[in-house]
Design a protein around this motif. Structure first.
Motif, PDB file in Angstrom:
ATOM      1  N   UNK A 103       0.844  -1.203   0.000  1.00 22.23           N
ATOM      2  CA  UNK A 103       0.000   0.000   0.000  1.00 22.23           C
ATOM      3  C   UNK A 103       0.884   1.260   0.000  1.00 22.23           C
ATOM      4  N   UNK A 104       1.946   1.254   0.808  1.00 18.42           N
ATOM      5  CA  UNK A 104       2.845   2.404   0.852  1.00 18.42           C
ATOM      6  C   UNK A 104       3.553   2.565  -0.487  1.00 18.42           C
ATOM      7  N   UNK A 105       3.967   1.473  -1.108  1.00 19.03           N
ATOM      8  CA  UNK A 105       4.609   1.573  -2.428  1.00 19.03           C
ATOM      9  C   UNK A 105       3.659   2.201  -3.443  1.00 19.03           C
ATOM     10  N   UNK A 106       2.396   1.832  -3.385  1.00  9.93           N
ATOM     11  CA  UNK A 106       1.409   2.422  -4.296  1.00  9.93           C
ATOM     12  C   UNK A 106       1.221   3.912  -4.016  1.00  9.93           C
ATOM     13  N   UNK A 107       1.199   4.273  -2.730  1.00  8.33           N
ATOM     14  CA  UNK A 107       1.073   5.688  -2.381  1.00  8.33           C
ATOM     15  C   UNK A 107       2.285   6.478  -2.865  1.00  8.33           C
ATOM     16  N   UNK A 108       3.474   5.919  -2.656  1.00  8.41           N
ATOM     17  CA  UNK A 108       4.686   6.591  -3.109  1.00  8.41           C
ATOM     18  C   UNK A 108       4.693   6.763  -4.629  1.00  8.41           C
TER      19      UNK A 108
END
Length: 190
Positions: free
Chosen positions: A102-107
């Motif tokens: 999820x964090x990778x997608x946000x980044x």
């Protein structure tokens, strides 16, 4: 042998902060004092090889962690019989992987410069000065870019993701200084 003046200054000016670090490592005031004393002894013996006072303080901290790790590794952590079984919280074995994704997608939704600043600051644990030098920008630009990126990430976290509210703590996913977080693709240019 006489104590170098710089070593005395390190003791006067930084011993309280170093003791605080030792206490945070050990959780016990007496062990913290022993840990700091051992680290200072090792530092004093290597004093001539240290570049400057900042390097000396960093060396003391490194030695404290090393000594504490050895103490911890020697400590027996086996089972202890008890009258009652403790309650054990079952953790989602896939939750951390889901959070990282999820964090990778946000980044990936951040502009490239914002993404670079966030990755270097929170995943590689670089200082603002180091980031500025790496990216060829001023430290002020690093600060404003990081602030804008965190604002955008907070806004993205507030939006529902795939119909479910996103509740990810960015500082806990792969931790600060989690080297090897890997490249993050996508996004537009800054």
């Amino acid at each position: 042998m006489e104590t170098p003046e710089a070593f005395d200054r390190l003791l006067r000016e930084r011993s309280a902060a170093l003791l605080r670090t030792a206490y945070l490592l050990t959780g016990d005031r007496h062990l913290a004092e022993d840990l700091l004393q051992s680290a200072l002894t090792k530092t004093y013996l290597r004093w001539e090889t240290l570049r400057d006072e900042a390097a000396a303080e960093a060396y003391v901290r490194k030695v404290m962690v090393s000594i504490y790790t050895r103490w911890w590794q020697r400590k027996w952590n086996g089972e202890r019989p008890t009258a009652e079984l403790p309650d054990v919280e079952l953790l989602d074995p896939y939750g951390a992987a889901d959070d990282r994704e999820h964090v990778r997608r946000l980044l990936a939704q951040l502009p490239r410069r914002q993404r670079a600043v966030i990755v270097l600051r929170f995943y590689e644990d670089m200082s603002e000065k180091e980031i500025a030098e790496s990216l060829g920008i001023s430290p002020g630009t690093v600060k404003s870019t990081a602030s804008a990126a965190m604002g955008k990430l907070r806004a993205l976290l507030a939006e529902p993701a795939d119909g479910v509210g996103a509740a990810v703590d960015l500082t806990q996913v792969e931790g600060r200084g989690g080297r090897g977080a890997g490249p993050v693709g996508g996004g537009e240019r800054a």
